[in-house]
Design an enzyme around this catalytic site. Structure first.
Site, PDB file in Angstrom:
ATOM      1  N   LYS A  13      -5.967  -1.105  -8.600  1.00  0.00           N
ATOM      2  CA  LYS A  13      -5.187  -0.493  -9.626  1.00  0.00           C
ATOM      3  C   LYS A  13      -4.288  -1.543 -10.004  1.00  0.00           C
ATOM      4  O   LYS A  13      -4.324  -2.513  -9.250  1.00  0.00           O
ATOM      5  CB  LYS A  13      -4.231   0.468  -8.551  1.00  0.00           C
ATOM      6  CG  LYS A  13      -3.467   0.008  -7.501  1.00  0.00           C
ATOM      7  CD  LYS A  13      -1.811  -0.395  -7.742  1.00  0.00           C
ATOM      8  CE  LYS A  13      -1.577  -1.726  -7.415  1.00  0.00           C
ATOM      9  NZ  LYS A  13      -0.532  -1.646  -6.192  1.00  0.00           N
ATOM     10  N   ASP A 139       0.056   3.888  -1.679  1.00  0.00           N
ATOM     11  CA  ASP A 139      -0.993   3.662  -2.734  1.00  0.00           C
ATOM     12  C   ASP A 139      -2.128   4.652  -2.573  1.00  0.00           C
ATOM     13  O   ASP A 139      -2.853   4.916  -3.676  1.00  0.00           O
ATOM     14  CB  ASP A 139      -1.433   2.338  -2.927  1.00  0.00           C
ATOM     15  CG  ASP A 139      -0.279   1.436  -3.721  1.00  0.00           C
ATOM     16  OD1 ASP A 139       0.581   1.962  -4.365  1.00  0.00           O
ATOM     17  OD2 ASP A 139      -0.710   0.260  -3.597  1.00  0.00           O
TER      18      ASP A 139
HETATM   19  C1  LIG Z   1       3.608  -2.502  -3.705  1.00  0.00           C
HETATM   20  C2  LIG Z   1       2.653  -1.418  -3.872  1.00  0.00           C
HETATM   21  O1  LIG Z   1       1.301  -1.600  -3.821  1.00  0.00           O
HETATM   22  C3  LIG Z   1       2.988  -0.894  -5.421  1.00  0.00           C
HETATM   23  O2  LIG Z   1       1.736  -0.047  -5.779  1.00  0.00           O
HETATM   24  C4  LIG Z   1       3.145  -0.085  -3.041  1.00  0.00           C
HETATM   25  O3  LIG Z   1       4.325   0.368  -3.248  1.00  0.00           O
HETATM   26  C5  LIG Z   1       2.975  -0.364  -1.633  1.00  0.00           C
HETATM   27  O4  LIG Z   1       1.715   0.421  -1.078  1.00  0.00           O
HETATM   28  P1  LIG Z   1       0.912   0.194   0.155  1.00  0.00           P
HETATM   29  O5  LIG Z   1       0.353  -1.216   0.383  1.00  0.00           O
HETATM   30  O6  LIG Z   1       0.046   1.446   0.265  1.00  0.00           O
HETATM   31  O7  LIG Z   1       2.073   0.412   1.124  1.00  0.00           O
HETATM   32  P2  LIG Z   1       2.314   1.107   2.681  1.00  0.00           P
HETATM   33  O8  LIG Z   1       0.894   0.783   3.429  1.00  0.00           O
HETATM   34  O9  LIG Z   1       2.563   2.356   2.567  1.00  0.00           O
HETATM   35  O10 LIG Z   1       3.381   0.354   3.067  1.00  0.00           O
HETATM   36  C6  LIG Z   1       3.497  -0.982   3.613  1.00  0.00           C
HETATM   37  C7  LIG Z   1       5.037  -1.427   3.895  1.00  0.00           C
HETATM   38  O11 LIG Z   1       5.520  -1.692   2.686  1.00  0.00           O
HETATM   39  C8  LIG Z   1       6.942  -1.119   2.710  1.00  0.00           C
HETATM   40  N1  LIG Z   1       7.017  -0.062   1.573  1.00  0.00           N
HETATM   41  C9  LIG Z   1       6.048   0.551   0.874  1.00  0.00           C
HETATM   42  C10 LIG Z   1       5.967   1.461   0.022  1.00  0.00           C
HETATM   43  C11 LIG Z   1       7.486   1.715  -0.459  1.00  0.00           C
HETATM   44  N2  LIG Z   1       7.581   2.744  -1.387  1.00  0.00           N
HETATM   45  N3  LIG Z   1       8.422   1.368   0.366  1.00  0.00           N
HETATM   46  C12 LIG Z   1       8.190   0.288   1.288  1.00  0.00           C
HETATM   47  O12 LIG Z   1       9.120  -0.253   1.834  1.00  0.00           O
HETATM   48  C13 LIG Z   1       7.197  -0.667   4.031  1.00  0.00           C
HETATM   49  O13 LIG Z   1       7.670  -1.674   4.809  1.00  0.00           O
HETATM   50  C14 LIG Z   1       5.602  -0.246   4.630  1.00  0.00           C
HETATM   51  O14 LIG Z   1       5.672  -0.501   6.014  1.00  0.00           O
HETATM   52  N1  LIG Z   2     -11.302  -1.582   3.141  1.00  0.00           N
HETATM   53  C1  LIG Z   2     -10.452  -2.532   3.376  1.00  0.00           C
HETATM   54  N2  LIG Z   2     -10.517  -3.429   2.267  1.00  0.00           N
HETATM   55  C2  LIG Z   2      -9.527  -4.625   2.298  1.00  0.00           C
HETATM   56  N3  LIG Z   2      -8.355  -4.840   3.210  1.00  0.00           N
HETATM   57  C3  LIG Z   2      -8.441  -3.841   4.132  1.00  0.00           C
HETATM   58  C4  LIG Z   2      -9.357  -2.857   4.392  1.00  0.00           C
HETATM   59  N4  LIG Z   2      -9.099  -2.273   5.460  1.00  0.00           N
HETATM   60  C5  LIG Z   2      -8.078  -2.876   5.845  1.00  0.00           C
HETATM   61  N5  LIG Z   2      -7.589  -3.841   5.272  1.00  0.00           N
HETATM   62  C6  LIG Z   2      -6.636  -4.900   5.558  1.00  0.00           C
HETATM   63  O1  LIG Z   2      -5.385  -4.245   4.917  1.00  0.00           O
HETATM   64  C7  LIG Z   2      -4.706  -5.522   4.365  1.00  0.00           C
HETATM   65  C8  LIG Z   2      -4.279  -5.281   2.926  1.00  0.00           C
HETATM   66  O2  LIG Z   2      -5.355  -5.370   2.176  1.00  0.00           O
HETATM   67  P1  LIG Z   2      -5.421  -4.743   0.741  1.00  0.00           P
HETATM   68  O3  LIG Z   2      -6.385  -5.138  -0.100  1.00  0.00           O
HETATM   69  O4  LIG Z   2      -5.707  -3.265   0.732  1.00  0.00           O
HETATM   70  O5  LIG Z   2      -4.092  -5.145  -0.080  1.00  0.00           O
HETATM   71  P2  LIG Z   2      -3.240  -4.911  -1.430  1.00  0.00           P
HETATM   72  O6  LIG Z   2      -4.417  -5.350  -2.333  1.00  0.00           O
HETATM   73  O7  LIG Z   2      -2.206  -5.929  -1.138  1.00  0.00           O
HETATM   74  O8  LIG Z   2      -2.825  -3.472  -1.492  1.00  0.00           O
HETATM   75  P3  LIG Z   2      -1.500  -2.829  -1.998  1.00  0.00           P
HETATM   76  O9  LIG Z   2      -1.551  -3.231  -3.277  1.00  0.00           O
HETATM   77  O10 LIG Z   2      -1.721  -1.396  -1.747  1.00  0.00           O
HETATM   78  O11 LIG Z   2      -0.348  -3.182  -1.205  1.00  0.00           O
HETATM   79  C9  LIG Z   2      -5.538  -6.736   4.732  1.00  0.00           C
HETATM   80  O12 LIG Z   2      -4.867  -7.718   5.607  1.00  0.00           O
HETATM   81  C10 LIG Z   2      -7.094  -6.236   5.157  1.00  0.00           C
HETATM   82  O13 LIG Z   2      -7.240  -7.077   6.190  1.00  0.00           O
END
Ligand SMILES: C[C@](O)(CO)[C@H](O)COP(=O)(O)OP(=O)(O)OC[C@H]1O[C@@H](n2ccc(N)nc2=O)[C@H](O)[C@@H]1O
Ligand SMILES: Nc1ncnc2c1ncn2[C@@H]1O[C@H](COP(=O)(O)OP(=O)(O)OP(=O)(O)O)[C@@H](O)[C@H]1O
Length: 287
Positions: A13, A139
């Site tokens: 995304k 997400d």
């Molecule tokens: C940055 C984005 O990826 C934009 O799409 C999302 O807002 C984050 O989504 P995500 O990675 O699925 O986040 P989560 O795994 O739910 O949360 C990770 C951490 O990010 C912070 N978090 C996340 C989402 C949100 N609306 N507020 C927050 O403050 C919180 O500290 C949480 O513990």
């Molecule tokens: N199936 C998976 N694919 C990728 N990373 C994973 C998976 N499962 C757990 N993880 C762990 O999750 C963490 C975040 O990875 P991810 O690629 O989802 O981050 P991101 O793209 O920043 O996500 P978001 O945009 O939702 O914040 C990494 O530290 C990774 O080790």
């Protein structure tokens, strides 16, 4: 014995706009985002196992394969909630860069909920899958249905909107790891001078105006990540200089994406970025 196998695609995304309204009492932040998907995807293969266990494998050596994997967590959640006694082998063909701001793990979790719903013939409606997904990450609900949506709440309240006009998306990920929790933790809303508008971005999309979409792009989390990691700022500046029409950081970063309408510009921008950044992708918007 024939083992039943099914497949799911888990696309990445991008956030076309992301605004943070305030911090909530539960520690999450109230957001307004418009998200869409791009044609860069992991591929998941699900095979039935004779034993009641969840087994994850992947060609990627850099992700956890145990209960830390979001696909494992999704499988465990659906098994527990629907009292499924069957086992599954999930093979993850990773293509989306990890910890990039592209929701790779979240999309794998969503694909697992969709895939196991089919494999185990559970007939769970999408809305219920989204509620389950919200337990795994903010997400994940969006990644269940994909498309283009306005996301509010902590990202789990979704209103579908039309897809933006088709274009090229160039993604570049600098070699740094950014923690989403850290970025939200450092965010200060009083420091934000210009908030992007979800309403205006939605209008630009409804008008199918590529120029307006580019004009409405904005992500307040850039204020944190670009200061912490100047290489993300440099990447943004390089993409603008190379001629991308609209350039923004996705999510909490560090991936920067550029929207490009003319195919003739894509190779030049791609090659220009590849000169100093190893992870660059040129893909289409998923419409
Ligand atoms: C940055 C984005 O990826 C934009 O799409 C999302 O807002 C984050 O989504 P995500 O990675 O699925 O986040 P989560 O795994 O739910 O949360 C990770 C951490 O990010 C912070 N978090 C996340 C989402 C949100 N609306 N507020 C927050 O403050 C919180 O500290 C949480 O513990
Ligand atoms: N199936 C998976 N694919 C990728 N990373 C994973 C998976 N499962 C757990 N993880 C762990 O999750 C963490 C975040 O990875 P991810 O690629 O989802 O981050 P991101 O793209 O920043 O996500 P978001 O945009 O939702 O914040 C990494 O530290 C990774 O080790």
């Amino acid at each position: 014995m024939n083992v039943l196998k099914i497949y799911e695609k888990a696309p990445a995304k991008i956030n076309l706009m992301l605004d943070v309204l305030h911090k909530r009492n539960d520690g999450f932040h109230e957001v307004e985002m418009i998200m869409t998907m791009v044609d860069l995807a992991d591929r998941l293969e699900f095979s039935e196992l004779p034993r009641d266990t969840i087994f994850i494998s992947s060609q990627a050596g850099y992700i956890p394969l145990d209960e830390k994997n979001l696909a494992f967590q999704a499988a465990r959640l659906i098994k527990e909630r629907y009292d499924v006694r069957s086992g599954v082998h999930i093979h993850l063909d990773k293509k989306i860069p990890v910890a990039a701001g592209l929701a790779g793990g979240s999309s794998d979790a969503a694909a697992t909920l969709r895939g196991l719903n089919r494999l185990w013939r559970l007939n769970i409606p999408d809305q219920e899958l989204q509620e389950l997904g919200a337990e795994l990450g903010s997400d994940v609900p969006f990644c269940i249905t994909g498309g283009t949506a306005l996301a509010t709440g902590r990202g789990e309240k979704l209103t579908p909107i039309p897809n933006p006009p088709q274009c090229w998306v160039i993604l570049a990920k600098p070699p740094i790891n950014v923690s989403t929790a850290d970025v939200y933790g450092r965010f200060r809303s009083d420091k934000i001078v210009r908030h992007p508008s979800a309403a205006k971005m939605e209008e630009a999309i409804r008008n199918q105006s590529f120029a307006e979409v580019c004009g409405q792009m904005g992500n307040v989390l850039e204020d944190v990540t670009l200061k912490l990691y100047p290489e993300v700022l440099h990447l943004k500046e390089a993409m603008i200089k190379l001629g991308a029409d609209g350039v923004l950081m996705s999510g909490s970063g560090p991936t920067v994406f550029g929207l490009v309408s003319k195919e003739s510009k894509v190779a030049r921008i791609y090659n220009g970025l590849r000169g100093f950044c190893k992870e660059v992708y040129a893909v289409r918007m998923l419409t």
